[in-house]
Design an enzyme around this catalytic site. Sequence first.
Site, PDB file in Angstrom:
ATOM      1  CD  GLU A 124     -66.198  45.224  -1.996  1.00  0.00           C
ATOM      2  OE1 GLU A 124     -66.794  43.964  -2.212  1.00  0.00           O
ATOM      3  OE2 GLU A 124     -66.162  45.890  -0.962  1.00  0.00           O
ATOM      4  CE1 TYR A 153     -72.521  44.764  -1.100  1.00  0.00           C
ATOM      5  CE2 TYR A 153     -70.149  44.929  -1.649  1.00  0.00           C
ATOM      6  CZ  TYR A 153     -71.425  45.853  -1.280  1.00  0.00           C
ATOM      7  OH  TYR A 153     -71.453  46.804  -1.551  1.00  0.00           O
ATOM      8  CE  LYS A 157     -74.407  47.561  -4.709  1.00  0.00           C
ATOM      9  NZ  LYS A 157     -75.528  48.367  -4.058  1.00  0.00           N
TER      10      LYS A 157
HETATM   11  P1  NAD Z   1     -75.918  49.591   5.174  1.00  0.00           P
HETATM   12  O1  NAD Z   1     -75.914  48.017   5.305  1.00  0.00           O
HETATM   13  O2  NAD Z   1     -75.353  50.552   6.355  1.00  0.00           O
HETATM   14  O3  NAD Z   1     -77.325  50.138   5.004  1.00  0.00           O
HETATM   15  C1  NAD Z   1     -78.075  49.341   4.135  1.00  0.00           C
HETATM   16  C2  NAD Z   1     -79.547  49.968   4.355  1.00  0.00           C
HETATM   17  O4  NAD Z   1     -80.624  49.412   3.361  1.00  0.00           O
HETATM   18  C3  NAD Z   1     -80.234  49.419   5.715  1.00  0.00           C
HETATM   19  O5  NAD Z   1     -80.726  50.616   6.106  1.00  0.00           O
HETATM   20  C4  NAD Z   1     -81.075  48.480   5.499  1.00  0.00           C
HETATM   21  O6  NAD Z   1     -82.127  48.472   6.708  1.00  0.00           O
HETATM   22  C5  NAD Z   1     -81.594  48.619   4.189  1.00  0.00           C
HETATM   23  N1  NAD Z   1     -82.236  47.618   3.470  1.00  0.00           N
HETATM   24  C6  NAD Z   1     -81.513  46.370   3.419  1.00  0.00           C
HETATM   25  N2  NAD Z   1     -82.360  45.414   2.926  1.00  0.00           N
HETATM   26  C7  NAD Z   1     -83.409  46.216   2.311  1.00  0.00           C
HETATM   27  C8  NAD Z   1     -84.513  45.826   1.459  1.00  0.00           C
HETATM   28  N3  NAD Z   1     -85.057  44.496   1.059  1.00  0.00           N
HETATM   29  N4  NAD Z   1     -85.617  46.637   1.434  1.00  0.00           N
HETATM   30  C9  NAD Z   1     -85.509  47.926   1.957  1.00  0.00           C
HETATM   31  N5  NAD Z   1     -84.235  48.382   2.603  1.00  0.00           N
HETATM   32  C10 NAD Z   1     -83.393  47.299   2.953  1.00  0.00           C
HETATM   33  O7  NAD Z   1     -74.980  49.817   3.974  1.00  0.00           O
HETATM   34  P2  NAD Z   1     -74.001  51.145   3.255  1.00  0.00           P
HETATM   35  O8  NAD Z   1     -72.839  50.912   3.722  1.00  0.00           O
HETATM   36  O9  NAD Z   1     -74.782  52.454   3.738  1.00  0.00           O
HETATM   37  O10 NAD Z   1     -74.471  51.013   1.711  1.00  0.00           O
HETATM   38  C11 NAD Z   1     -75.237  51.743   1.140  1.00  0.00           C
HETATM   39  C12 NAD Z   1     -75.146  51.521  -0.355  1.00  0.00           C
HETATM   40  O11 NAD Z   1     -73.707  51.995  -1.024  1.00  0.00           O
HETATM   41  C13 NAD Z   1     -75.142  49.884  -0.708  1.00  0.00           C
HETATM   42  O12 NAD Z   1     -75.716  49.821  -1.914  1.00  0.00           O
HETATM   43  C14 NAD Z   1     -73.620  49.447  -0.811  1.00  0.00           C
HETATM   44  O13 NAD Z   1     -73.501  48.618  -1.849  1.00  0.00           O
HETATM   45  C15 NAD Z   1     -73.253  50.802  -1.349  1.00  0.00           C
HETATM   46  N6  NAD Z   1     -71.593  51.191  -1.261  1.00  0.00           N
HETATM   47  C16 NAD Z   1     -71.305  50.897  -0.003  1.00  0.00           C
HETATM   48  C17 NAD Z   1     -69.871  51.390   0.387  1.00  0.00           C
HETATM   49  C18 NAD Z   1     -69.471  51.352   1.720  1.00  0.00           C
HETATM   50  O14 NAD Z   1     -68.242  51.483   1.917  1.00  0.00           O
HETATM   51  N7  NAD Z   1     -70.074  51.084   2.911  1.00  0.00           N
HETATM   52  C19 NAD Z   1     -68.987  51.824  -0.770  1.00  0.00           C
HETATM   53  C20 NAD Z   1     -69.531  52.025  -2.287  1.00  0.00           C
HETATM   54  C21 NAD Z   1     -70.992  51.547  -2.408  1.00  0.00           C
HETATM   55  O1  TDX Z   2     -62.440  43.223  11.542  1.00  0.00           O
HETATM   56  C1  TDX Z   2     -62.066  43.492  10.377  1.00  0.00           C
HETATM   57  N1  TDX Z   2     -60.517  43.263   9.905  1.00  0.00           N
HETATM   58  C2  TDX Z   2     -60.255  43.516   8.737  1.00  0.00           C
HETATM   59  O2  TDX Z   2     -58.905  43.398   8.333  1.00  0.00           O
HETATM   60  C3  TDX Z   2     -62.878  43.727   9.263  1.00  0.00           C
HETATM   61  C4  TDX Z   2     -64.320  43.836   9.476  1.00  0.00           C
HETATM   62  C5  TDX Z   2     -62.448  44.040   8.076  1.00  0.00           C
HETATM   63  N2  TDX Z   2     -61.146  43.844   7.833  1.00  0.00           N
HETATM   64  C6  TDX Z   2     -60.427  44.170   6.515  1.00  0.00           C
HETATM   65  C7  TDX Z   2     -61.005  43.512   5.112  1.00  0.00           C
HETATM   66  C8  TDX Z   2     -61.070  44.671   4.107  1.00  0.00           C
HETATM   67  O3  TDX Z   2     -59.572  44.348   3.477  1.00  0.00           O
HETATM   68  O4  TDX Z   2     -60.554  45.477   6.134  1.00  0.00           O
HETATM   69  C9  TDX Z   2     -60.948  45.824   4.961  1.00  0.00           C
HETATM   70  C10 TDX Z   2     -62.244  46.698   4.948  1.00  0.00           C
HETATM   71  O5  TDX Z   2     -63.319  45.744   5.184  1.00  0.00           O
HETATM   72  P1  TDX Z   2     -64.949  45.998   5.352  1.00  0.00           P
HETATM   73  O6  TDX Z   2     -65.259  47.382   6.220  1.00  0.00           O
HETATM   74  O7  TDX Z   2     -65.479  44.723   5.650  1.00  0.00           O
HETATM   75  O8  TDX Z   2     -65.130  46.673   3.823  1.00  0.00           O
HETATM   76  P2  TDX Z   2     -64.928  45.995   2.369  1.00  0.00           P
HETATM   77  O9  TDX Z   2     -64.929  44.411   2.313  1.00  0.00           O
HETATM   78  O10 TDX Z   2     -63.811  46.568   1.714  1.00  0.00           O
HETATM   79  O11 TDX Z   2     -66.296  46.519   1.671  1.00  0.00           O
HETATM   80  C11 TDX Z   2     -66.779  47.702   1.900  1.00  0.00           C
HETATM   81  O12 TDX Z   2     -66.400  48.803   0.752  1.00  0.00           O
HETATM   82  C12 TDX Z   2     -67.045  48.448  -0.306  1.00  0.00           C
HETATM   83  C13 TDX Z   2     -68.090  47.927   2.207  1.00  0.00           C
HETATM   84  O13 TDX Z   2     -68.408  47.199   3.353  1.00  0.00           O
HETATM   85  C14 TDX Z   2     -68.855  47.534   0.964  1.00  0.00           C
HETATM   86  O14 TDX Z   2     -70.335  47.787   1.056  1.00  0.00           O
HETATM   87  C15 TDX Z   2     -68.402  48.319  -0.230  1.00  0.00           C
HETATM   88  O15 TDX Z   2     -69.146  48.192  -1.260  1.00  0.00           O
END
Ligand code: NAD
Ligand code: TDX
Length: 337
Positions: A124, A153, A157
């Site tokens: 992103e 967000y 990042k």
């Molecule tokens: P998540 O929200 O599930 O987990 C985040 C974790 O970080 C939690 O366990 C939380 O307690 C901890 N945390 C938050 N603030 C903190 C702080 N100040 N000190 C210590 N711990 C803290 O997130 P996720 O989806 O597992 O994402 C993890 C990483 O991957 C993030 O850096 C996110 O940007 C990146 N990322 C996520 C996705 C996705 O699809 N979810 C995709 C690409 C990159």
């Molecule tokens: O209820 C919903 N309905 C809906 O249509 C929600 C929660 C989301 N959406 C849409 C928004 C996005 O287009 O679905 C898509 C995915 O949404 P999210 O799960 O919130 O993910 P996104 O915003 O794409 O970001 C995710 O991928 C990149 C992760 O949350 C991030 O942490 C990561 O960096």
Amino acid sequence: MKNIVVTGGAGFIGSNFVHYIVENHPDIHVTVLDKLTYAGNRANLAGLPEDRVRLVVGDILDANLVDELVSKADAVVHYAAESHNDNSLIDPSPFIQTNIVGTYTLLEACRKYDVRYHHISTDEVYGDLPLRDSEGNGAKFEPESRYNPSSPYSSSKASSDLLVRAWVRSFGLRATISNCSNNYGPYQHIEKFIPRQITNILSGIRPKLYGSGTNVRDWIHTNDHSRAVWSILNKGKIGETYLIGANGEKNNKEVLEMILELMNKSKDDYDLVKDRPGHDMRYAIDSTKLREELGWKPEYTDFKSGLKHTIDWYTEHEDWWKAEKSEVEAKYAKNGQ
Ligand code: NAD
Ligand code: TDX
């Protein structure tokens, strides 16, 4: 490399990485540093051997604690973050603190002790792409694509990525960065798209699709993300950025229809709700560099089957998510979503 600090290791993707290490690399000891915010959960690490994994409950903004843990580490893999776009639109403040100042705190400690650092980031940071044309052609993000984040967000990042790049160039920090696309799999917080819809259906609530559902996300199974991070940590070139993606582009409507079909519901059994402000249209990753230089490739190439396993996991682990469901939905309802 023997001792690794994994920040955010009690969250969705971080805990998957910890499980991956325990299962595949018996010589590594992991110290998880996690604040256990609403998104962190001890249960995500349950059953892991105590002599291999230690959970330190604490904040990455706590410079003394970070200093102490980093001084004993061979590497830091930094997952901890505020991770949900919708939350960042309601209150950006913790995103600035954790994602930017928290990363700065870790970078300073790694600089002091010359510790190898790997930074987990997101696609992103590059903003979004237009939808594919009528022939199905479309651009993809590449490591050198221009940073152009849209939300609090993604801009937090992006800021943290730029700090890492500066610490490499100015201080010679031994760091790498990876930017991954949307992850799915077990242990993902139910505020996120896929688990929200699955747990809605399991709770008798109609799924909620933002806008018209045409926004495209590039899905990757979180196990494939963990394997990629391990390759970069061990074989990646210092100072480089690697994009992680599995050619998993799907629009949100397609994903939701697949969930409905797999859960024996009618394809149109959902509500269209208010769109996300500034909603990114399309993400797509070109992961050629990771594949060609480090030999990584995804193992989860059948999205429908991965989704089916994820649905089964949420169905079998109601105790993991049930208590939070009404609060999460109340927050969305207040926002018209
Ligand atoms: P998540 O929200 O599930 O987990 C985040 C974790 O970080 C939690 O366990 C939380 O307690 C901890 N945390 C938050 N603030 C903190 C702080 N100040 N000190 C210590 N711990 C803290 O997130 P996720 O989806 O597992 O994402 C993890 C990483 O991957 C993030 O850096 C996110 O940007 C990146 N990322 C996520 C996705 C996705 O699809 N979810 C995709 C690409 C990159
Ligand atoms: O209820 C919903 N309905 C809906 O249509 C929600 C929660 C989301 N959406 C849409 C928004 C996005 O287009 O679905 C898509 C995915 O949404 P999210 O799960 O919130 O993910 P996104 O915003 O794409 O970001 C995710 O991928 C990149 C992760 O949350 C991030 O942490 C990561 O960096």
